[in-house]
Design a protein around this motif. Structure first.
Motif, short mmCIF file in Angstrom:
data_model
loop_
_atom_site.label_atom_id
_atom_site.label_comp_id
_atom_site.label_asym_id
_atom_site.label_seq_id
_atom_site.Cartn_x
_atom_site.Cartn_y
_atom_site.Cartn_z
N GLU A 74 0.79 -1.26 0.04
CA GLU A 74 -0.08 0.18 -0.07
C GLU A 74 0.98 1.09 -0.08
O GLU A 74 1.86 1.44 0.82
N THR A 75 0.58 2.19 -0.78
CA THR A 75 1.19 3.28 -0.87
C THR A 75 0.29 4.33 -1.61
O THR A 75 -0.18 4.22 -2.54
N ARG A 76 0.42 5.59 -1.39
CA ARG A 76 -0.07 6.69 -1.89
C ARG A 76 0.74 7.37 -2.97
O ARG A 76 0.11 8.14 -3.97
N ASP A 77 1.98 7.12 -2.91
CA ASP A 77 2.79 7.73 -3.90
C ASP A 77 2.59 6.94 -5.39
O ASP A 77 2.30 5.86 -5.43
N THR A 78 2.86 7.89 -6.58
CA THR A 78 2.92 7.05 -7.76
C THR A 78 4.25 6.58 -8.24
O THR A 78 4.43 5.93 -9.00
N THR A 79 5.39 6.93 -7.27
CA THR A 79 6.52 6.67 -7.77
C THR A 79 7.23 5.88 -6.35
O THR A 79 7.66 6.55 -5.55
N TYR A 80 7.59 4.43 -6.75
CA TYR A 80 8.08 3.93 -5.64
C TYR A 80 8.67 2.69 -6.24
O TYR A 80 8.88 2.43 -7.40
N TYR A 81 9.68 2.02 -5.38
CA TYR A 81 10.46 0.81 -5.66
C TYR A 81 10.04 -0.36 -4.79
O TYR A 81 9.79 -0.10 -3.74
N LEU A 82 9.87 -1.44 -5.30
CA LEU A 82 9.75 -2.56 -4.59
C LEU A 82 10.81 -3.46 -4.78
O LEU A 82 11.76 -3.52 -5.88
N PHE A 83 11.30 -4.16 -3.67
CA PHE A 83 12.37 -5.02 -3.68
C PHE A 83 12.00 -6.32 -2.95
O PHE A 83 11.16 -6.57 -2.24
N TRP A 84 12.71 -7.62 -3.45
CA TRP A 84 12.79 -8.81 -2.69
C TRP A 84 14.31 -9.04 -2.12
O TRP A 84 15.14 -8.68 -2.85
N TYR A 85 14.29 -9.63 -0.72
CA TYR A 85 15.44 -9.95 -0.07
C TYR A 85 15.25 -11.38 0.13
O TYR A 85 14.18 -11.73 0.55
N LYS A 86 16.34 -12.17 0.27
CA LYS A 86 16.37 -13.50 0.78
C LYS A 86 17.19 -13.52 2.00
O LYS A 86 18.31 -12.82 2.11
N GLN A 87 16.83 -14.12 3.23
CA GLN A 87 17.48 -14.31 4.35
C GLN A 87 17.83 -15.59 4.54
O GLN A 87 16.95 -16.26 5.36
N PRO A 88 18.85 -16.37 4.25
CA PRO A 88 19.06 -17.73 4.28
C PRO A 88 19.61 -17.90 6.13
O PRO A 88 19.53 -16.75 6.75
N PRO A 89 19.69 -19.09 6.53
CA PRO A 89 19.83 -19.52 7.88
C PRO A 89 20.81 -18.39 8.39
O PRO A 89 21.22 -18.35 9.68
N SER A 90 22.07 -18.37 7.78
CA SER A 90 23.13 -17.67 8.09
C SER A 90 22.70 -16.31 8.54
O SER A 90 23.72 -15.37 9.04
N GLY A 91 21.64 -15.43 8.09
CA GLY A 91 21.30 -14.39 8.71
C GLY A 91 21.48 -13.06 7.67
O GLY A 91 20.80 -12.22 7.90
N GLU A 92 22.49 -13.16 6.77
CA GLU A 92 22.81 -12.11 6.11
C GLU A 92 21.62 -11.58 4.99
O GLU A 92 21.51 -12.91 4.16
N ASN B 61 10.62 -0.87 -10.31
CA ASN B 61 10.03 0.41 -10.15
C ASN B 61 8.57 0.60 -10.48
O ASN B 61 8.20 -0.43 -11.36
N SER B 62 7.81 1.60 -10.08
CA SER B 62 6.51 1.46 -10.28
C SER B 62 6.04 1.82 -11.63
O SER B 62 4.80 1.46 -12.02
N PHE B 63 7.05 2.06 -12.45
CA PHE B 63 6.65 2.26 -13.94
C PHE B 63 6.97 1.21 -14.85
O PHE B 63 6.84 1.35 -15.83
N ASP B 64 7.69 0.23 -14.16
CA ASP B 64 7.81 -0.87 -14.99
C ASP B 64 7.16 -2.26 -14.75
O ASP B 64 7.37 -2.81 -13.52
N GLU B 65 6.12 -2.43 -15.33
CA GLU B 65 5.18 -3.68 -14.85
C GLU B 65 5.66 -4.93 -15.51
O GLU B 65 4.98 -5.96 -15.53
N GLN B 66 6.82 -4.67 -16.33
CA GLN B 66 7.04 -5.91 -16.81
C GLN B 66 7.54 -7.04 -16.03
O GLN B 66 8.34 -7.06 -14.96
N ASN B 67 7.18 -8.43 -16.24
CA ASN B 67 7.44 -9.47 -15.25
C ASN B 67 9.04 -9.77 -15.51
O ASN B 67 9.41 -9.61 -16.82
N GLU B 68 9.72 -10.29 -14.69
CA GLU B 68 11.16 -10.70 -14.80
C GLU B 68 11.23 -12.03 -14.26
O GLU B 68 10.56 -12.55 -13.64
N ILE B 69 12.21 -12.77 -15.24
CA ILE B 69 12.53 -14.10 -14.96
C ILE B 69 14.15 -14.04 -14.80
O ILE B 69 14.79 -13.41 -15.68
N SER B 70 14.74 -14.84 -13.79
CA SER B 70 15.94 -14.94 -13.58
C SER B 70 16.23 -16.49 -13.23
O SER B 70 16.20 -16.70 -11.73
#
Lengths: 113, 115
Positions: free
Chosen positions: B26-44, B52-61
């Motif tokens: 949820e955000t009221r802003d029109t410009t924003y960034y979204l991130f995903w992070y992984k935290q393995p058992p090691s903690g880092e 970014n909010s203007f790029d709705e293209q799906n991504e595959i890696s």
């Protein structure tokens, strides 16, 4: 290339004492962020420093403070420690600019008894 | 107000199954960034993706893919053919560009990949 480093790894303090945590960012990164990860609460944003200045802070009391040095390393100070301050404190760094991803250090585990 | 919701607290799947981790923001802003992070058992925490909010293209890696849909304010993460090494806590995060400029993380989804 070296990643974000934090020291110490573990820190044990008693209630009322002060704790100082240190962070060295990735070379070339000017922004440093601090987060608190307490059990069951996820990551809570604490502080953001860039170019030596505090740019923003999360909803934490003033006894949480810090600074950033000319070499972009940073210190987090927690005064008058309380039991609920026990948590993993994570430092992250990024290039200047709010849209850059952050790279995290391994954290400092603070235990307050 | 900004908010990131990861409704799935914990998920367990058998190795080689596909799994999707949900993230609603949820955000009221029109410009924003979204991130995903992984935290393995090691903690880092390990950075996975920024969008970014203007790029709705799906991504595959590789085995990872992300589905960003502004219409539903969702940024879901799918792991295909899961492996035991994918076991970790995964965090979705939001940062908007307004003056408040808070960085909000979801509470994370703990993923167990069973051999």
């Amino acid at each position: 290339e070296a990643g974000v480093t934090q020291s110490p790894t573990h820190l044990i303090k008693t209630r009322g004492q002060q704790a100082t945590l240190r962070c060295s960012p990735i070379s070339g990164h000017t922004s440093v962020y601090w987060y608190q990860q307490a059990l069951g609460l996820g990551l809570q944003f604490l502080l953001w420093y860039d170019e030596g200045e505090e740019r923003n802070r999360g909803n934490f009391p003033p006894r949480f403070s810090g600074r950033q040095f000319p070499n972009y390393s940073s210190e987090l100070n927690v005064n008058a420690l309380e039991l609920e301050d026990s948590a993993l404190y994570l430092c992250a760094s990024s290039f200047r600019g709010r849209f850059y991803e952050q790279y995290f250090g391994p954290g400092t585990r603070l235990t307050v008894t | 107000a900004q908010k990131v919701t990861q409704a799935q607290t914990e998920i367990s799947v058998v190795e080689k199954e596909d799994v999707t981790l949900d993230c609603v923001y949820e955000t009221r802003d029109t410009t924003y960034y979204l991130f995903w992070y992984k935290q393995p058992p090691s903690g880092e925490l390990v950075f996975l993706i920024r969008r970014n909010s203007f790029d709705e293209q799906n991504e595959i890696s590789g085995r990872y893919s992300w589905n960003f849909q502004k219409s539903t304010s969702s940024f879901n993460f799918t792991i295909t053919a899961s492996q035991v090494v994918d076991s970790a806590v995964y965090f979705c995060a939001l940062r908007d560009m307004n003056r408040d400029d808070k960085i909000i993380f979801g509470k994370g989804t703990r993923l167990h990949i069973l051999p």
